[in-house]
Design an enzyme around this catalytic site. Structure first.
Site, PDB file in Angstrom:
ATOM      1  N   CYS A  23      39.868 -21.191 101.473  1.00  0.00           N
ATOM      2  CA  CYS A  23      38.763 -20.872 100.564  1.00  0.00           C
ATOM      3  C   CYS A  23      38.059 -22.136 100.059  1.00  0.00           C
ATOM      4  O   CYS A  23      38.679 -22.974  99.409  1.00  0.00           O
ATOM      5  CB  CYS A  23      39.367 -20.045  99.416  1.00  0.00           C
ATOM      6  SG  CYS A  23      38.428 -20.029  97.903  1.00  0.00           S
ATOM      7  N   CYS A  26      37.890 -22.572  96.244  1.00  0.00           N
ATOM      8  CA  CYS A  26      39.225 -22.897  95.719  1.00  0.00           C
ATOM      9  C   CYS A  26      39.437 -24.409  95.754  1.00  0.00           C
ATOM     10  O   CYS A  26      40.027 -24.988  94.839  1.00  0.00           O
ATOM     11  CB  CYS A  26      40.317 -22.220  96.536  1.00  0.00           C
ATOM     12  SG  CYS A  26      40.204 -20.419  96.521  1.00  0.00           S
TER      13      CYS A  26
END
Length: 98
Positions: A23, A26
Site C-alpha cells: 500500500c 501506508c
C-alpha cells in the site's frame, strides 16, 4: 511479546496503524508515525498491524481499506480514520486520551 488485545487494553492510548506492504499511502504514514512517536514519547504506544498477516485483527475491526488508524484506550476504539493523517492531527487526537 504482548498480544494485540494486551496492547490495546493499556491505560495509555494505543494508535494502531492497520496497513499492508503493497500500500502506497501506508508507506507515507511511516515517517508521520515516527514523528508522532518521537514527539509523544512514552505517553502513547504506536503499533503497526499488517492486515495480510493479521487477518483476524483486521476482520475484528472491519478494516476495509488501508491505512486505517484506530486509537484505543482500555481496549475500546476511541477514534478511527482511513487514509493518510497528518502528524499534527494525529498528535491532537492522541493527546485527548493521554
Amino acid at each position: 511479546m504482548a498480544t494485540f488485545s494486551e496492547l490495546i487494553n493499556s491505560n495509555k492510548p494505543v494508535l494502531v496503524d492497520f496497513s499492508a506492504e503493497w500500500c502506497g499511502p501506508c508507506k507515507m504514514m511511516k515517517p508521520i508515525l515516527e514523528q508522532v512517536k518521537s514527539e509523544l514519547g512514552d505517553s502513547a504506544t504506536i503499533i503497526k498491524v499488517d492486515v495480510d498477516k493479521n487477518q483476524s485483527a483486521a476482520n475484528a475491526y472491519k478494516i476495509q481499506g488501508v491505512p486505517t488508524l484506530i486509537v484505543f484506550k482500555h481496549g475500546k476504539p476511541m477514534w478511527r480514520q482511513s487514509g493518510v493523517v497528518q502528524a499534527d492531527q494525529l498528535k491532537s487526537v492522541i493527546k485527548k486520551y493521554i
